[in-house]
Design an enzyme around this catalytic site. Structure first.
Site, PDB file in Angstrom:
ATOM      1  N   LYS A 185       1.325  -1.336  -0.081  1.00 12.72           N
ATOM      2  CA  LYS A 185       0.279  -0.323  -0.252  1.00 12.72           C
ATOM      3  C   LYS A 185       0.684   1.105  -0.324  1.00 12.72           C
ATOM      4  O   LYS A 185       2.309   1.360   0.772  1.00 12.72           O
ATOM      5  CB  LYS A 185      -1.491   0.219   1.447  1.00 12.72           C
ATOM      6  CG  LYS A 185      -1.721  -1.015   1.558  1.00 12.72           C
ATOM      7  CD  LYS A 185      -2.844  -1.371   0.502  1.00 12.72           C
ATOM      8  CE  LYS A 185      -3.475  -2.635   0.661  1.00 12.72           C
ATOM      9  NZ  LYS A 185      -3.764  -2.965  -0.473  1.00 12.72           N
ATOM     10  N   ASP A 186       0.356   2.243  -0.542  1.00 15.10           N
ATOM     11  CA  ASP A 186       0.932   3.059  -0.917  1.00 15.10           C
ATOM     12  C   ASP A 186       1.543   3.945   1.201  1.00 15.10           C
ATOM     13  O   ASP A 186       1.528   3.901   1.942  1.00 15.10           O
ATOM     14  CB  ASP A 186       0.276   4.563  -1.316  1.00 15.10           C
ATOM     15  CG  ASP A 186      -0.398   4.741  -2.580  1.00 15.10           C
ATOM     16  OD1 ASP A 186      -1.557   3.587  -2.313  1.00 15.10           O
ATOM     17  OD2 ASP A 186       0.216   5.228  -2.904  1.00 15.10           O
ATOM     18  N   ARG A 187       2.796   4.513   0.526  1.00 10.07           N
ATOM     19  CA  ARG A 187       3.780   4.981   1.892  1.00 10.07           C
ATOM     20  C   ARG A 187       3.419   6.658   2.223  1.00 10.07           C
ATOM     21  O   ARG A 187       2.154   6.335   3.450  1.00 10.07           O
ATOM     22  CB  ARG A 187       5.052   5.390   1.360  1.00 10.07           C
ATOM     23  CG  ARG A 187       5.675   5.870   3.136  1.00 10.07           C
ATOM     24  CD  ARG A 187       6.561   6.747   3.005  1.00 10.07           C
ATOM     25  NE  ARG A 187       7.243   6.882   4.346  1.00 10.07           N
ATOM     26  CZ  ARG A 187       9.092   7.746   3.932  1.00 10.07           C
ATOM     27  NH1 ARG A 187       9.692   7.649   3.162  1.00 10.07           N
ATOM     28  NH2 ARG A 187       9.053   8.729   4.891  1.00 10.07           N
TER      29      ARG A 187
END
Length: 614
Positions: A185-187
């Protein structure tokens, strides 16, 4: 254009609507959706910790009252053990001096089964069985009737998935390889996803919530099977776009309706190709060419983010002195173990070759480089196809499982385009000819992929890797928001739940957001410190492997890549952006225990067979 994102499905896109994405990390929320269509819920840190206290107090499914009590175990002893389990008492005893060894063994087995292994029992020198709660973190014998995989939701803020898993593994005293996820998932976001851990106790994970920063674990259960990569359906995105010119509202409204109906080209997003100076596709090309030293040089060159950055300082020291071990000592906190550059330097410090240094990286990390090269070729071919033929089914197009589509009955949303890999060898057609032309210019052939399949997760050589060319988002909703401060929080995070969530803003004044339509006009809320810019809140679902930034590009025609977005942030609020960068740098080096990735020597020493000469 650098990454092949040049075409649009919708009408005229000459007007670029600039907007800021991820001004706050709470502006980008990702909730994983399972195969049943259920999105992972979000909770606050306080809610998770309160739940953990309730469970740890004994409100747990681990207590199995159906276990048959041996005749020589009294009700009073069972009640005393229940009190220890519920943490009302520290320990209890049962005098077993008159019992034989098989009877005492039966009591130990009964306690282990009834309390799910949460209580320890041992016979003391006086012949009494002493019962205590098992110490957190202490490994227990796994009960045969307990499913071996612990499933839980991991929510995180402003952290990469692999970094968060590393922290959880380190603090729970487990090997990171025991933890599996459906995907990364996105940071810079608030994300929630399902994770599984092999034979890791629920209470061990719940105990971490009081110590973790920016990570919370909840909704736990024991299951027979673990989570697998790609085993989810997709993701639900809740996004805020800021600093929009109010004059663009009517254009945005029209494009949003068109986008909800027609969808977008399913490009690989720019983040697929790296967010620093390193272009991951270039590294992938060098790996396919077997230029291992150049690949390592390019990977390490990506640390040039800031002259004061400690990772960059360590790399410069290595380049100047050739002493990789000394360079590793310059890294701070988790950088030596949790960063790509740190892993490369550690491998070189152990005397590994250039090839072995790349193979020392975790499989999911090293595979990114070759995948990026495949993705770049796919993007460029998709753009050429859409410009030439539009949104349509063409002769030779295939759908799911590679089945040929009928021109008369096939839908553009059924069209699948293969990624370049060894399964494309000896196939004929426009797609394969275009791939081969680009690869020939790069000095790469189909065998270049075949010999890397084992170590770089390139799929099955006998099966095409297909990707939908066009995609339509699901469960679409949006609202325009006015009168908010440039840095004012519009969506919740893991600390705060807002009194009015964005989807409910102005419900009294405007109709509710529908599945594919938004209320006409905007919602005005005058507050002190507000600006005259417009914000747009959106929510939509996408299948796994698809990029929200690509979907947003279809609407705004704005570059949603990290570099351009950083420029917009600097123009709007240079102080806030610089403080954000400093905070992220500090987070990388402080506050978390150092991570250690245990790598088997044979894993890091895999040597490929050279390509056979034609």
């Amino acid at each position: 254009a650098e990454f092949g994102l040049t075409a649009f499905i919708g009408k005229e896109r000459k007007e670029v609507i600039d907007c800021v994405l991820k001004r706050l990390y709470s502006d980008f929320i990702v909730q994983e959706i399972d195969v049943n269509g259920v999105a992972s819920r979000l909770v606050t840190f306080d809610e998770a910790r309160a739940t953990a206290k309730t469970i740890m107090a004994g409100d747990s499914k681990l207590l199995d009252e159906s276990v048959v009590r041996p005749d020589f175990v009294t009700d009073a002893f069972v009640a005393a053990c229940d009190a220890v389990f519920e943490r009302l008492e520290k320990e209890t005893k049962m005098d077993t001096a008159t019992l034989d060894k098989p009877s005492r063994t039966t009591i130990h087995g009964y306690l282990r089964s009834r309390y799910g292994g949460e209580l320890e029992s041992e016979t003391d020198k006086d012949g009494a069985i002493v019962v205590k709660r098992r110490k957190p973190g202490k490994r227990k014998r796994w009960a045969r009737d307990t499913p071996p995989h612990t499933h839980f939701t991991m929510a995180k803020e402003n952290k990469e998935t692999s970094y968060a898993i590393g922290i959880v593994a380190k603090m729970s005293g487990c090997n990171p390889s025991l933890f599996k996820t459906c995907g990364l998932k996105d940071r810079r976001a608030v994300t929630a996803q399902r994770v599984s851990a092999f034979q890791v106790d629920i209470d061990k994970l719940l105990n971490l919530n009081s110590r973790l920063r920016g990570i919370v674990l909840y909704d736990m259960s024991y299951e027979r099977e673990g989570v697998r990569t790609g085993s989810h359906w997709g993701n639900r995105f809740s996004i805020v776009l800021r600093d929009i010119d109010p004059a663009a509202e009517a254009t945005l409204e029209s494009r949003l309706k068109e986008w909800a109906e027609l969808g977008f080209i399913n490009y690989f997003g720019t983040q697929r190709f790296g967010s620093c100076e390193t272009r991951t596709a270039d590294v992938g090309r060098l790996i396919l060419q077997r230029n291992w030293k150049e690949a390592v040089d390019l990977i390490l060159g990506g640390a040039e983010r800031n002259g004061q950055d400690t990772v960059q300082g360590a790399i410069e020291h290595w380049r100047t002195t050739g002493d990789a071990a000394a360079a590793c000592k310059l890294l701070q906190g988790a950088q030596c173990f949790a960063s790509v550059e740190g892993s490369i330097l550690r491998s070189l410090a152990k005397g590994k070759t250039w090839q072995e240094a790349v193979l020392w990286l975790p499989p999911n990390i090293r595979s990114i480089y070759v995948h990026a090269y495949q993705s770049l070729l796919w993007n460029k071919l998709a753009s050429e196809r859409v410009v030439a033929t539009g949104v349509s089914v063409q002769e030779g197009d295939v759908g799911a499982e590679g089945v040929k589509l009928e021109l008369e009955t096939g839908s553009p949303f059924d069209v699948q385009v293969p990624l370049p890999n060894s399964a494309c060898a000896d196939r004929e057609g426009y797609v394969f000819a275009q791939y081969k032309a680009v690869m020939d210019a790069d000095g790469i052939n189909w065998d270049s992929f075949r010999t890397l399949e084992k170590n770089f997760s390139l799929g099955n050589a006998s099966q095409l890797a297909l990707r939908p060319l066009f995609l339509r988002p699901g469960e679409v909703a949006w609202r325009f928001v006015r009168g908010r401060g440039a840095n004012e929080q519009i969506q919740r995070d893991l600390t705060t739940v807002l009194e009015v969530e964005p989807e409910k803003i102005g419900e009294d004044e405007k109709p509710a957001v529908g599945d594919t339509v938004a209320p006409e006009g905007t919602v005005a809320t005058e507050e002190e410190g507000s600006n005259n810019k417009l914000a747009l809140w959106m929510r939509f679902d996408l299948p796994g492997g698809c990029y929200a930034t690509v979907a947003l590009r279809e609407i705004t025609a704005c570059d949603m890549g990290k570099r351009y977005q950083k420029e917009l942030n600097l123009k709007a609020d240079p102080v806030q952006e610089e403080e954000g960068v400093a905070a992220r740098e500090e987070e990388e080096t402080e506050g978390e225990p150092p991570l250690k990735r245990e790598v088997k020597e044979d894993e890091a020493s895999i040597v490929e067979e050279p390509l056979k000469e034609e």
